[in-house]
Design a protein around this motif. Structure first.
Motif, PDB file in Angstrom:
ATOM      1  N   UNK A  86       0.815  -1.220   0.000  1.00  0.00           N
ATOM      2  CA  UNK A  86       0.000   0.000   0.000  1.00  0.00           C
ATOM      3  C   UNK A  86       0.853   1.276   0.000  1.00  0.00           C
ATOM      4  N   UNK A  87       2.167   1.106  -0.058  1.00  0.00           N
ATOM      5  CA  UNK A  87       3.081   2.255  -0.004  1.00  0.00           C
ATOM      6  C   UNK A  87       3.446   2.713  -1.418  1.00  0.00           C
ATOM      7  N   UNK A  88       3.183   3.991  -1.707  1.00  0.00           N
ATOM      8  CA  UNK A  88       3.423   4.536  -3.039  1.00  0.00           C
ATOM      9  C   UNK A  88       4.737   5.315  -3.091  1.00  0.00           C
ATOM     10  N   UNK A  89       5.165   5.607  -4.315  1.00  0.00           N
ATOM     11  CA  UNK A  89       6.369   6.406  -4.513  1.00  0.00           C
ATOM     12  C   UNK A  89       6.299   7.711  -3.732  1.00  0.00           C
ATOM     13  N   UNK A  90       7.437   8.076  -3.132  1.00  0.00           N
ATOM     14  CA  UNK A  90       7.651   9.376  -2.483  1.00  0.00           C
ATOM     15  C   UNK A  90       6.924   9.555  -1.153  1.00  0.00           C
ATOM     16  N   UNK A  91       6.132   8.581  -0.731  1.00  0.00           N
ATOM     17  CA  UNK A  91       5.445   8.739   0.562  1.00  0.00           C
ATOM     18  C   UNK A  91       6.430   8.761   1.733  1.00  0.00           C
ATOM     19  N   UNK A  92       7.584   8.145   1.539  1.00  0.00           N
ATOM     20  CA  UNK A  92       8.579   8.145   2.620  1.00  0.00           C
ATOM     21  C   UNK A  92       9.256   9.507   2.776  1.00  0.00           C
ATOM     22  N   UNK A  93       8.896  10.464   1.922  1.00  0.00           N
ATOM     23  CA  UNK A  93       9.391  11.831   2.094  1.00  0.00           C
ATOM     24  C   UNK A  93       8.592  12.594   3.154  1.00  0.00           C
ATOM     25  N   UNK A  94       7.473  12.050   3.591  1.00  0.00           N
ATOM     26  CA  UNK A  94       6.610  12.770   4.535  1.00  0.00           C
ATOM     27  C   UNK A  94       7.352  13.243   5.799  1.00  0.00           C
ATOM     28  N   UNK A 146       9.249   2.890  10.855  1.00  0.00           N
ATOM     29  CA  UNK A 146       8.627   1.874   9.994  1.00  0.00           C
ATOM     30  C   UNK A 146       7.278   2.364   9.492  1.00  0.00           C
ATOM     31  N   UNK A 147       7.074   2.254   8.193  1.00  0.00           N
ATOM     32  CA  UNK A 147       5.770   2.558   7.592  1.00  0.00           C
ATOM     33  C   UNK A 147       5.069   1.235   7.310  1.00  0.00           C
ATOM     34  N   UNK A 148       4.020   0.979   8.042  1.00  0.00           N
ATOM     35  CA  UNK A 148       3.316  -0.311   7.914  1.00  0.00           C
ATOM     36  C   UNK A 148       2.789  -0.554   6.490  1.00  0.00           C
TER      37      UNK A 148
END
Length: 334
Positions: A86-94, A146-148
Motif C-alpha cells: 500500500x506504499x506509493x512512490x515518495x510517501x517516505x518523504x513525509x 517503519x511505515x506499515x
C-alpha cells in the motif's frame, strides 16, 4: 463536427432545435459522468491524517539530538519504483515535511553506491537480529521508523522481532501507520557487548542466516547476487565474518545450501586455513560440517574458504568461470 456530419448524412434530427436538445443532453450526461462526488478529495480525512503525521514526527524530533539519523523501513527505491503493497512512490518523504533537524534515509538515487548499501541492508532487515542493529548503530543511525503500508502483514512480524530484540515498545502514530524505535540509548550497550571496531559490519550472530544478498560477507571470488543465489567466481571463494558470542570449547555445525553447480564439482572447505571437508557436489546439495569453536578467532575476522579446482565456464554466452551457486549459510551451536 463528427456528429454534425452523421446528422447530415443520415438526415437525423432535421430540425435544428431537436439537434441542439440532443447535443445538450449528451453534454449533461458527460458532465455528470466526470463530476461525480467520488472525485472530490476527502478534505476532512486528509487534514486529520496530516495533523496526526505532523504530531508524530514532531515527537520523534523532540526525542532526538540535532542531525540525528533515522533509518526508514522498508527499503524503497528512489525515484519511480511503483507501489510496494500500500506504499506509493515518495510517501517516505513525509517525515522531511514535519521535521527540521533530523536526517532521514529515504531518497538515495537508485543504482548508486549508497543505494546498493541500503538495498543490501534492506535484505537483512527481513531477518531482524543483533547484527542488523549493530550495523545501524555503527553507521550512525539513532532510530528506526517503519511505515506499515510497505508490508504485506502491516509490519506485524518486524514489530514483533524488534520489540523482542530491543525489549522496548515502539512509539506509534495515532492512526497506527508508523512505528518508531529509538536505538540511540543502545549504542553503548552494543559497542561494549559486541564489537568496537569498524569491522562490525561483518558481525555474525550464531544461528542467524547469511543469504546470498548479504554483500559484506563475500570477501573474494563471488559474483553479484542473483534472485536466489550467488555464483562463485574462479577457483577460490572466501566468506568473512566475526562470530559472537563465541564459546571456544563449544561444538558448532556449519550448514551451507548449494542451489546448483556447473556439473560435478570437487569442493574443499576450510575455516581459517584449516581444511574441514572435501566432497563432490552435483546440483542441489547441503554441506554440513562440525567443528570446535577453538579454531575461530574471537573479536576478529574469520574466513571460510572454498577451493574449487573444477570450476569452469558453463558453455553458454556466459564467460565467467563458475563452480557452485551459494544459497545461504548458517552456523549453529550443537
Amino acid at each position: 463536427i463528427i456528429l454534425n456530419k452523421i446528422f447530415n448524412t443520415y438526415q437525423l434530427f432535421n430540425k435544428k432545435v431537436y439537434r441542439n436538445i440532443f447535443l445538450l443532453a449528451l453534454l449533461l450526461i458527460g458532465i455528470f459522468d466526470q463530476t461525480s462526488s467520488d472525485f472530490i478529495p476527502q478534505y476532512s480525512k486528509i487534514t486529520k491524517e496530516v495533523q496526526q503525521d505532523k504530531k508524530f514526527f514532531a515527537t520523534i524530533q523532540k526525542m532526538q539530538s540535532v542531525n540525528a539519523q533515522i533509518y526508514q523501513m522498508p527499503y524503497f527505491p528512489f525515484p519511480e519504483n511503483g507501489k510496494i503493497h500500500k506504499l506509493s512512490d515518495y510517501e517516505l518523504f513525509k517525515p522531511y515535511l514535519w521535521t527540521q533537524t533530523l536526517k532521514w534515509s529515504y531518497g538515495v538515487m537508485k543504482g548508486r553506491r549508497n543505494d546498493r548499501w541500503h538495498q543490501a541492508l534492506g535484505g537483512i532487515s527481513n531477518t531482524i537480529n543483533h547484527h542488523f542493529i549493530m550495523i545501524l548503530i555503527n553507521s550512525g543511525f539513532n532510530g528506526i521508523c517503519i511505515d506499515r503500508f510497505g508490508y504485506k502483514d502491516c509490519a506485524t512480524l518486524v514489530e514483533k522481532k524488534l520489540t523482542k530484540l530491543l525489549s522496548i515498545k515502539p512509539l506509534k502514530s495515532k492512526n497506527n501507520r508508523y512505528l518508531f524505535y529509538n536505538i540511540a540509548p543502545f549504542e553503548k550497550v552494543y559497542r561494549n557487548n559486541f564489537y568496537k571496531n569498524r569491522n562490525c559490519i561483518y558481525l555474525y550472530h550464531f544461528g542467524d542466516t547469511i543469504t546470498h544478498e548479504n554483500n559484506w560477507y563475500f570477501k573474494f571470488g563471488w559474483s553479484h547476487g542473483e534472485p536466489t543465489h550467488r555464483w562463485s567466481i574462479g577457483n577460490k571463494s572466501i566468506i568473512q565474518f566475526i562470530p559472537y558470542p563465541l564459546k571456544n570449547e563449544t561444538q558448532y555445525t556449519l550448514s551451507i545450501d548449494i542451489k546448483m553447480t556447473i556439473g560435478l564439482q570437487r569442493v574443499i572447505v576450510s575455516i581459517n586455513n584449516k581444511k574441514m571437508e572435501e566432497l563432490n557436489i552435483l546440483n542441489v546439495d547441503t554441506i554440513n560440517i562440525s567443528f570446535s569453536g577453538n579454531i575461530l578467532n574471537k573479536n576478529d575476522i574469520n574466513y571460510i574458504t572454498f577451493d574449487l579446482p573444477d570450476a569452469k565456464q558453463p558453455g553458454t554466452v556466459d564467460k565467467r568461470v563458475l563452480a557452485i551457486a551459494f544459497g545461504e549459510m548458517r552456523i549453529r551451536q550443537k
